[in-house]
Design an enzyme around this catalytic site. Sequence first.
Site, mmCIF file in Angstrom:
data_model
loop_
_atom_site.group_PDB
_atom_site.id
_atom_site.type_symbol
_atom_site.label_atom_id
_atom_site.label_comp_id
_atom_site.label_asym_id
_atom_site.label_seq_id
_atom_site.Cartn_x
_atom_site.Cartn_y
_atom_site.Cartn_z
ATOM 1 N N ARG A 44 1.173 -64.490 -47.210
ATOM 2 C CA ARG A 44 2.488 -64.778 -46.660
ATOM 3 C C ARG A 44 2.606 -66.212 -46.137
ATOM 4 O O ARG A 44 3.650 -66.833 -46.217
ATOM 5 C CB ARG A 44 2.780 -63.797 -45.529
ATOM 6 N N ASP A 87 6.095 -63.275 -49.750
ATOM 7 C CA ASP A 87 6.400 -62.238 -48.786
ATOM 8 C C ASP A 87 6.717 -60.995 -49.621
ATOM 9 O O ASP A 87 7.699 -60.976 -50.372
ATOM 10 C CB ASP A 87 7.615 -62.679 -47.952
ATOM 11 N N LYS A 142 -9.718 -50.582 -50.285
ATOM 12 C CA LYS A 142 -9.472 -49.535 -49.316
ATOM 13 C C LYS A 142 -8.796 -50.088 -48.067
ATOM 14 O O LYS A 142 -8.895 -51.292 -47.852
ATOM 15 C CB LYS A 142 -10.781 -48.822 -48.966
ATOM 16 N N GLU A 210 -24.697 -48.945 -38.198
ATOM 17 C CA GLU A 210 -24.351 -50.351 -37.977
ATOM 18 C C GLU A 210 -24.577 -50.700 -36.518
ATOM 19 O O GLU A 210 -24.436 -49.833 -35.644
ATOM 20 C CB GLU A 210 -22.877 -50.589 -38.308
ATOM 21 N N ASP A 229 -13.166 -44.318 -42.166
ATOM 22 C CA ASP A 229 -13.592 -45.681 -42.485
ATOM 23 C C ASP A 229 -14.843 -45.686 -43.372
ATOM 24 O O ASP A 229 -14.982 -46.540 -44.241
ATOM 25 C CB ASP A 229 -13.872 -46.438 -41.175
ATOM 26 N N HIS A 234 -17.467 -44.571 -48.743
ATOM 27 C CA HIS A 234 -18.830 -45.001 -49.059
ATOM 28 C C HIS A 234 -19.838 -43.847 -49.048
ATOM 29 O O HIS A 234 -20.653 -43.692 -49.948
ATOM 30 C CB HIS A 234 -19.308 -46.069 -48.076
ATOM 31 N N LYS A 332 -21.038 -46.920 -35.367
ATOM 32 C CA LYS A 332 -21.076 -48.309 -34.902
ATOM 33 C C LYS A 332 -21.925 -48.354 -33.633
ATOM 34 O O LYS A 332 -22.027 -47.362 -32.907
ATOM 35 C CB LYS A 332 -19.673 -48.789 -34.556
#
Length: 483
Positions: A44, A87, A142, A210, A229, A234, A332
């Site tokens: 944009r 845009d 994704k 992670e 997520d 995955h 996480k």
Amino acid sequence: MNGGKLLLFGATGDLAQRMLLPALYWLAADGLLPRDLSIVSTAREDLDDAAFRERTAAALQRSAPSAPFDEDMVGKFLARLRYVAVDAADPAAFTALAQAVGSTAGGLAIFLSTAPALFETTIAGLAAAGLADDNVRIGLEKPLGYDLVSSRAINDAVAGVFSEDRTFRIDHYLGKETVQNLLALRFGNALFEPLWKASGIDHIQITVSETVGLEGRVSFYDGVGAIRDMVQNHMLQLLALVAMEPPRSFDAASIRDEKVKVLRSLRRIDRATASTHSVIGQYAAGQVAGAGVPGYLEELGRSSRTETFVALKAHIDNWRWKGVPFYMRTGKRLPSRQSEILIQFASVPHSIFDMRGAILRPNRLIIRLQPDENVRLILMAKEPGLDRDGVRLREVPLDISMPDAFADRRRRVAYERLLLDLIEGDQTLFVRRDEVEAQWEWIDAIRDGWSANQMQPRPYAAGTWGPSAAIGLAERDGVTWHD
Ligand code: BG6
């Protein structure tokens, strides 16, 4: 190969700057991009070619040097780049874009690295501007929706313009060398396949951990959570590759046909089983790699029920996997970055060493995907000695380090592989619509189970392996997570 065009949406975004443009540069530096491939970048922001090139040059300099940063090579690469501000809500912008792209006759690959909310208008704009004919392929990053219904809406919008054989859904895990190596390991060796079933395998663990926290992705991550997520895409792809039947050949249709059968055979974790087969967590303040880190809610600055950790016990209801649990966990702010698949084989049917006091442990195959790539087979061996006090057996690893075994080959990052496959039109490592939808169906049932049971994420201290209930999930079955 000559000619062709690449059209990159979201070109000023994080993924493009950190991964996609560097990956394209590395390919170009090795002479792997079609010689005349031109790259039209859009976003944009109002930039001209020179400003975009400057920004890209800085991004290349920051990126991990998979290929040397060579002024001359960088100059040639930047010369391929043009920038058009678009845009997505403005149809006129697509006319200008179509003019900049020109003819699609030599093939046009489009990569949408934008917020999914923009997919539908972007696709409509492309179609109206004549950028969706049979020569055009589209790559989609994704997340493709946030549940089955929204994912279908996106897939329908795409399918109205691009046929499935021109639609490339990206799961960057499939571009990882070690993930593809799973197929080589399973189907390039006669050794494992006879044991690769319920009679030979006790259980399987898939861990993707992670150390990072929100990393400035607050607005994206909160409300999405670990299951959508990481697991929906995955981890289920990893599971499908581990569990699928041998495909007829290494081609897009055969591989994807086998993966989708596995995904459809996943036993539902639903309202009745959500609380016994899943654990969710959210990190609180703690220590990662010796440094104090804040909790999720502190980073977010408000209250939230988003899970940053999930552990699941899954089953695949088919002949091969009857009764074999698949334990999966991801999170996480865990103690280390580690993606691995552990196959625990069955115990020997009878121990001849019992009378001599030796203890046998089942063999394990550990496929480490990252950060280091290795395959480790744990075998029982006899401890040297005269055995006057009984026979002692001990586990010893048979280790293959992929970087050492292939020291002469450069390891490619996932996006190099995936971008090249998109440009060349090979769908083998992309996810088909039926796979994505089977994945969502399974995930939706789990999430429905969580809300029906009013399950809340349990806090865990950053730097630990998730809530203690996750350990219990495996330990109830006598299984210990491999940390
Ligand atoms: C992405 C997730 O798909 O994968 C991120 O959105 C996650 O949250 C990332 O950090 C992990 O990828 P990798 O390649 O670093 O294991």
